[in-house]
Design a protein around this motif. Structure first.
Motif, mmCIF file in Angstrom:
data_model
loop_
_atom_site.group_PDB
_atom_site.id
_atom_site.type_symbol
_atom_site.label_atom_id
_atom_site.label_comp_id
_atom_site.label_asym_id
_atom_site.label_seq_id
_atom_site.Cartn_x
_atom_site.Cartn_y
_atom_site.Cartn_z
ATOM 1 N N ASP A 191 -4.741 10.011 80.725
ATOM 2 C CA ASP A 191 -3.276 9.997 80.756
ATOM 3 C C ASP A 191 -2.665 11.298 80.237
ATOM 4 O O ASP A 191 -1.437 11.464 80.261
ATOM 5 N N GLU A 192 -3.516 12.228 79.794
ATOM 6 C CA GLU A 192 -3.021 13.517 79.309
ATOM 7 C C GLU A 192 -3.371 14.681 80.253
ATOM 8 O O GLU A 192 -3.077 15.834 79.944
ATOM 9 N N ILE A 193 -3.962 14.363 81.394
ATOM 10 C CA ILE A 193 -4.437 15.407 82.299
ATOM 11 C C ILE A 193 -3.320 16.383 82.683
ATOM 12 O O ILE A 193 -3.526 17.595 82.732
ATOM 13 N N PHE A 194 -2.129 15.861 82.934
ATOM 14 C CA PHE A 194 -1.068 16.698 83.511
ATOM 15 C C PHE A 194 -0.041 17.210 82.505
ATOM 16 O O PHE A 194 0.982 17.761 82.893
ATOM 17 N N ASN A 195 -0.302 17.031 81.210
ATOM 18 C CA ASN A 195 0.729 17.387 80.219
ATOM 19 C C ASN A 195 0.652 18.836 79.731
ATOM 20 O O ASN A 195 1.437 19.242 78.873
ATOM 21 N N GLY A 196 -0.283 19.629 80.250
ATOM 22 C CA GLY A 196 -0.366 21.034 79.861
ATOM 23 C C GLY A 196 -0.982 21.270 78.500
ATOM 24 O O GLY A 196 -0.916 22.382 77.966
ATOM 25 N N LYS A 197 -1.626 20.254 77.949
ATOM 26 C CA LYS A 197 -2.224 20.356 76.615
ATOM 27 C C LYS A 197 -3.430 21.294 76.606
ATOM 28 O O LYS A 197 -3.721 21.945 75.600
ATOM 29 N N VAL A 198 -4.149 21.353 77.744
ATOM 30 C CA VAL A 198 -5.322 22.216 77.851
ATOM 31 C C VAL A 198 -5.262 22.991 79.167
ATOM 32 O O VAL A 198 -4.420 22.725 80.023
ATOM 33 N N ASP A 199 -6.177 23.940 79.315
ATOM 34 C CA ASP A 199 -6.210 24.778 80.527
ATOM 35 C C ASP A 199 -7.353 24.425 81.463
ATOM 36 O O ASP A 199 -7.279 24.673 82.665
ATOM 37 N N VAL A 200 -8.433 23.872 80.902
ATOM 38 C CA VAL A 200 -9.606 23.502 81.694
ATOM 39 C C VAL A 200 -10.076 22.123 81.259
ATOM 40 O O VAL A 200 -10.254 21.873 80.065
ATOM 41 N N ILE A 201 -10.271 21.230 82.230
ATOM 42 C CA ILE A 201 -10.821 19.903 81.940
ATOM 43 C C ILE A 201 -12.171 19.787 82.634
ATOM 44 O O ILE A 201 -12.291 20.031 83.837
ATOM 45 N N VAL A 202 -13.186 19.402 81.867
ATOM 46 C CA VAL A 202 -14.561 19.319 82.362
ATOM 47 C C VAL A 202 -14.992 17.855 82.415
ATOM 48 O O VAL A 202 -14.711 17.083 81.492
ATOM 49 N N CYS A 203 -15.662 17.490 83.495
ATOM 50 C CA CYS A 203 -16.156 16.119 83.620
ATOM 51 C C CYS A 203 -17.273 16.064 84.648
ATOM 52 O O CYS A 203 -17.490 17.016 85.398
ATOM 53 N N ASP A 204 -17.962 14.949 84.679
ATOM 54 C CA ASP A 204 -18.961 14.695 85.704
ATOM 55 C C ASP A 204 -18.240 14.520 87.044
ATOM 56 O O ASP A 204 -17.072 14.121 87.095
ATOM 57 N N GLY A 205 -18.947 14.807 88.142
ATOM 58 C CA GLY A 205 -18.317 14.723 89.449
ATOM 59 C C GLY A 205 -17.822 13.339 89.822
ATOM 60 O O GLY A 205 -16.852 13.200 90.572
ATOM 61 N N PHE A 206 -18.453 12.307 89.301
ATOM 62 C CA PHE A 206 -18.016 10.939 89.600
ATOM 63 C C PHE A 206 -16.640 10.689 88.986
ATOM 64 O O PHE A 206 -15.700 10.287 89.678
ATOM 65 N N GLU A 207 -16.528 10.934 87.675
ATOM 66 C CA GLU A 207 -15.247 10.716 87.002
ATOM 67 C C GLU A 207 -14.157 11.643 87.548
ATOM 68 O O GLU A 207 -13.006 11.248 87.717
ATOM 69 N N GLY A 208 -14.555 12.888 87.841
ATOM 70 C CA GLY A 208 -13.579 13.855 88.327
ATOM 71 C C GLY A 208 -13.008 13.468 89.677
ATOM 72 O O GLY A 208 -11.800 13.584 89.921
ATOM 73 N N ASN A 209 -13.870 12.982 90.571
ATOM 74 C CA ASN A 209 -13.396 12.585 91.895
ATOM 75 C C ASN A 209 -12.506 11.354 91.811
ATOM 76 O O ASN A 209 -11.487 11.269 92.515
ATOM 77 N N VAL A 210 -12.866 10.406 90.949
ATOM 78 C CA VAL A 210 -12.028 9.216 90.764
ATOM 79 C C VAL A 210 -10.649 9.615 90.223
ATOM 80 O O VAL A 210 -9.614 9.149 90.716
ATOM 81 N N ALA A 211 -10.632 10.500 89.223
ATOM 82 C CA ALA A 211 -9.365 10.950 88.651
ATOM 83 C C ALA A 211 -8.515 11.674 89.694
ATOM 84 O O ALA A 211 -7.295 11.474 89.778
ATOM 85 N N LEU A 212 -9.170 12.517 90.505
ATOM 86 C CA LEU A 212 -8.456 13.263 91.539
ATOM 87 C C LEU A 212 -7.839 12.330 92.571
ATOM 88 O O LEU A 212 -6.649 12.441 92.899
ATOM 89 N N LYS A 213 -8.646 11.395 93.101
ATOM 90 C CA LYS A 213 -8.148 10.490 94.138
ATOM 91 C C LYS A 213 -7.061 9.566 93.586
ATOM 92 O O LYS A 213 -6.085 9.252 94.287
ATOM 93 N N ALA A 214 -7.218 9.128 92.325
ATOM 94 C CA ALA A 214 -6.197 8.272 91.728
ATOM 95 C C ALA A 214 -4.870 9.015 91.579
ATOM 96 O O ALA A 214 -3.797 8.468 91.852
ATOM 97 N N SER A 215 -4.950 10.276 91.165
ATOM 98 C CA SER A 215 -3.724 11.067 90.996
ATOM 99 C C SER A 215 -3.068 11.355 92.336
ATOM 100 O O SER A 215 -1.835 11.328 92.457
ATOM 101 N N GLU A 216 -3.900 11.625 93.372
ATOM 102 C CA GLU A 216 -3.343 11.862 94.706
ATOM 103 C C GLU A 216 -2.652 10.613 95.242
ATOM 104 O O GLU A 216 -1.559 10.681 95.822
ATOM 105 N N GLY A 217 -3.277 9.457 95.020
ATOM 106 C CA GLY A 217 -2.683 8.204 95.468
ATOM 107 C C GLY A 217 -1.382 7.910 94.745
ATOM 108 O O GLY A 217 -0.400 7.445 95.358
ATOM 109 N N THR A 218 -1.355 8.192 93.448
ATOM 110 C CA THR A 218 -0.134 7.969 92.671
ATOM 111 C C THR A 218 0.989 8.882 93.140
ATOM 112 O O THR A 218 2.146 8.458 93.275
ATOM 113 N N ALA A 219 0.649 10.136 93.407
ATOM 114 C CA ALA A 219 1.661 11.090 93.877
ATOM 115 C C ALA A 219 2.248 10.645 95.215
ATOM 116 O O ALA A 219 3.461 10.724 95.435
#
Length: 348
Positions: A227-255
């Motif tokens: 829930d903090e991905i888009f708040n500008g708190k950090v510059d680089v977020i690192v994760c496994d490809g599974f979690e990263g793809n889920v987060a990406l698709k969820a954010s795209e769907g929400t947008a």
């Protein structure tokens, strides 16, 4: 080709994506017509007849005559639903493969494709190989921030679903270097995506990666929750490809959902002149922030060459952003800087 030091040549897979030359060719032309891109060059790779057809309708004669735009023939096309293994084995003259070959040969400094993601990753890894010290390439992309003056890079977004702690550290190094040299941030803040901010939370893999990052020279700031991905708190977020793809698709769907609701509300408000006048600027501002086209262009980072993956269904505007991303990375020698940083951390 211009002799300007930062001049780059980008090889474009003109046949890739849902629309092929109808999108890729006009996007390449628009890119070259921008004043700040006057020193750069594009090679359109693919079936010559359909490329020429689109070029004629867009009046590209001057760009062709000046050799800032060129065509490099390729006899095959990788389908969007084609098996990556079969594409790699059987289609050695595909527009995708030839574009990547041009990077390997030094003819181009970057390649861009909107084609089959699996085939692109397999082909790029086979042709270019990984940077010394990098186990596997990762997919990295920019993400929107609440503060439009901020930028955020996130990786891995789907290339590796079984990353080790050591690989997560490699991703962090690559993301930090990319952010430092493309976004001009001297000491990018790096965080690990986790289920909580406390040190005791998360899988053993994430905990070990956190320990390794604490011992690294990176500006590691700890865990970050989704829930903090888009708040500008950090510059680089690192994760496994599974979690990263889920987060990406969820954010795209929400947008997409938000944009749909806003469009419906805008139509209702626009029924009155006053309400419409007030709503229009707000709607345009939100639309601009959430527009996925302005964040199009995910890099296959960690290879001995720059390869950028565009969304297959994007339009001309989105594909032009992908070309711009490739150009920026090439101009700022991201590959060389990653190699240097990996060598410092691992003493290889």
């Amino acid at each position: 080709m211009s002799s300007t030091p930062n001049a780059t040549t980008v090889a474009v897979d003109a046949m890739g994506g849902d629309f092929g030359p109808e999108v890729t060719v006009p996007a390449a032309i628009e890119f070259l017509l921008k004043p700040h891109n006057k020193d750069h060059r594009i090679i359109l790779v693919g079936l010559e007849e359909p490329i020429q057809t689109v070029l004629r309708t867009h009046g590209a004669k001057e760009l062709l005559d000046s050799k800032r735009l060129a065509i490099h023939g390729a006899s095959e096309v990788v389908a969007m639903d084609e098996s990556p293994a079969l594409a790699l084995k059987r289609k050695k003259d595909s527009s995708m493969r030839v574009a990547i070959n041009l990077v390997k040969e030094g003819v181009a400094q970057a390649a861009v494709s909107a084609g089959n993601t699996g085939a692109l990753m397999a082909t790029a890894r086979f042709v270019l190989k990984t940077i010394k010290g990098i186990d596997r390439p990762a997919i990295i992309s920019t993400m929107p921030c609440l503060d439009t003056s901020q930028t955020l890079h996130m990786l891995d977004l789907g290339a590796n679903v079984d990353s080790t702690p050591e690989m997560l550290v490699q991703f962090a190094i690559m993301g930090s270097v990319l952010t430092r040299y493309v976004d001009k941030k001297e000491s990018p803040r790096v965080a690990l995506l986790n289920v909580g901010a406390e040190e005791i939370k998360g899988s053993e893999k994430v905990k070990m990666a956190s320990q390794l990052l604490n011992e690294s020279p990176l500006n590691y700031v700890g865990y970050i929750e989704a829930d903090e991905i888009f708040n500008g708190k950090v510059d680089v977020i690192v994760c496994d490809g599974f979690e990263g793809n889920v987060a990406l698709k969820a954010s795209e769907g929400t947008a997409k959902m938000i944009m749909k609701v806003l469009k419906e509300e805008f139509k209702r408000n626009a029924l009155t002149k006053l309400a419409g006048a007030c709503a229009a600027p707000v709607f345009r501002s939100i639309q601009s922030r959430l527009d996925p086209r302005s964040h199009n262009g995910a890099s296959l980072i960690g290879l001995n060459g720059i390869v950028v993956k565009s969304h297959g269904g994007t339009d001309q505007v989105g594909f032009e952003y992908a070309i711009q991303e490739a150009r920026q990375q090439a101009s700022r020698n991201v590959i060389g800087h990653i190699s240097q940083e990996i060598e410092k951390v691992y003493s290889i």
